[in-house]
Design an enzyme around this catalytic site. Structure first.
Site, mmCIF file in Angstrom:
data_model
loop_
_atom_site.group_PDB
_atom_site.id
_atom_site.type_symbol
_atom_site.label_atom_id
_atom_site.label_comp_id
_atom_site.label_asym_id
_atom_site.label_seq_id
_atom_site.Cartn_x
_atom_site.Cartn_y
_atom_site.Cartn_z
ATOM 1 N N CYS A 79 0.841 -1.205 0.000
ATOM 2 C CA CYS A 79 0.000 0.000 0.000
ATOM 3 C C CYS A 79 0.872 1.250 0.000
ATOM 4 O O CYS A 79 1.504 1.587 1.011
ATOM 5 C CB CYS A 79 -0.928 -0.025 1.218
ATOM 6 S SG CYS A 79 -1.835 1.505 1.497
ATOM 7 N N CYS A 82 -0.076 3.981 2.506
ATOM 8 C CA CYS A 82 0.324 3.591 3.856
ATOM 9 C C CYS A 82 1.754 4.037 4.147
ATOM 10 O O CYS A 82 2.078 4.439 5.272
ATOM 11 C CB CYS A 82 0.222 2.075 4.031
ATOM 12 S SG CYS A 82 -1.454 1.404 3.861
#
Length: 323
Positions: A79, A82
């Site tokens: 991700c 993230c």
């Protein structure tokens, strides 16, 4: 931020309510003992950011949330947002100096937790305070927005639950204890036995264990709550949910039918449905039947927690229905 009770056994269910109440009780005990002994120990800055998995969630998040707000960062290696958000949260955890603890959960390795929180996409950030989960934000939010959200979280934790956070000592050894050992209370063994009985499905044993505490200490709040929860589980044990709900739908003025359905609603996590059903029944009934419904509703308030926003709203609705 609207709270919801959390546990490993469901997003909002009776076991979650139990976990939240235990966390609140433990927070009160910890604060009282810390005040009595002149405060607790300190943590190192490195201990403000922890990795959490499903096995450690109960201890590292639910139990720690009785001492300090726990912010959860749901992330994954693949991700990209993230990778932008996580370093900001880690830096702010240290900067806020123990006013919250950051728990990082890899969703790829902890699918159950992702489902428990109902997460549809990452990064997703939640907080848990005294066992209650609060959704904060999703996505790589700007730092100014993150700070504003964290400030609100810290304020809620302090004003509603009295959690002022952890003491941070730059010279403390990482991995050391966060607080001094709390003295064992006179009924801790009985209360622990009751919780074990609940977890094992021995409802009669749990009821008796809580009653044993209340026989000596009638005002013990944890035993009062535990007894209400265990008795609720006893009432719904062996019920046929389809028949109960059919009876409640066919007989809206039947006090026993509506009370049984409300019990099932609460055990299934449908807190607002349980409260709304009984308040509507109060409006439709009178005399002893109405008083019976009112008493059951007050019992369910105690099970959920008197400071829960849903209870506060339902109390107002009940007052309007009665008067």
């Amino acid at each position: 931020m609207q709270p919801r009770n959390m546990s490993m056994s469901g997003v909002v269910d009776l076991a979650a309510v139990k976990a939240a109440q235990e966390a609140k009780a433990k927070a009160e005990q910890t604060r009282a003992e810390a005040a009595r002994h002149g405060g607790g120990g300190a943590v190192a800055p490195a201990d403000l950011v922890i990795d959490v998995d499903e096995a450690g969630f109960e201890q590292d998040v639910l139990q720690r949330s009785a001492e300090v707000p726990v912010v959860i960062d749901f992330w994954a290696e693949w991700c990209q947002p993230c990778k932008q958000l996580s370093p900001v949260l880690e830096r702010l955890a240290v900067e806020y100096g123990g006013r919250f603890l950051l728990a990082k959960i890899d969703v790829d390795a902890n699918q159950m937790l992702m489902q428990q929180f109902g997460i549809q996409g990452i990064p997703a950030v939640f907080a848990v305070v005294a066992g209650q989960a609060l959704p904060l934000f999703q996505g790589a939010a700007p730092e100014a927005q993150i700070r504003e959200t964290l400030d609100q979280l810290v304020e809620v934790a302090e004003q509603r639950f009295g959690l002022t956070g952890l003491t941070v000592d730059p010279d403390a050894e990482p991995g050391g204890p966060a607080v001094d050992e709390v003295a064992v209370g006179p009924y801790d063994a009985l209360l622990e036995a009751a919780v074990r009985a609940l977890d094992a499905g021995d409802l009669a044993g749990a009821v008796q264990a809580y009653k044993n505490v209340l026989n000596d200490d009638p005002g013990n709040p944890e035993a009062q709550l535990g007894l209400a929860q265990a008795e609720l589980l006893q009432r719904v044990q062996g019920l046929d949910p389809q028949r109960v709900r059919r009876d409640a739908a066919d007989r809206p003025g039947d006090v026993a039918a509506q009370i049984a359905a409300a019990d099932l609603d609460l055990v299934g996590g449908h807190v607002d449905d349980a409260f709304g059903r009984l308040i509507d029944t109060v409006r439709r009934t009178a005399g002893d039947g109405r008083d019976e419904v009112r008493r059951r509703l007050l019992e369910l308030f105690e099970v959920v927690g008197t400071d829960d926003p849903r209870v506060v709203a339902a109390r107002r609705a009940l007052a309007r229905a009665l008067f």
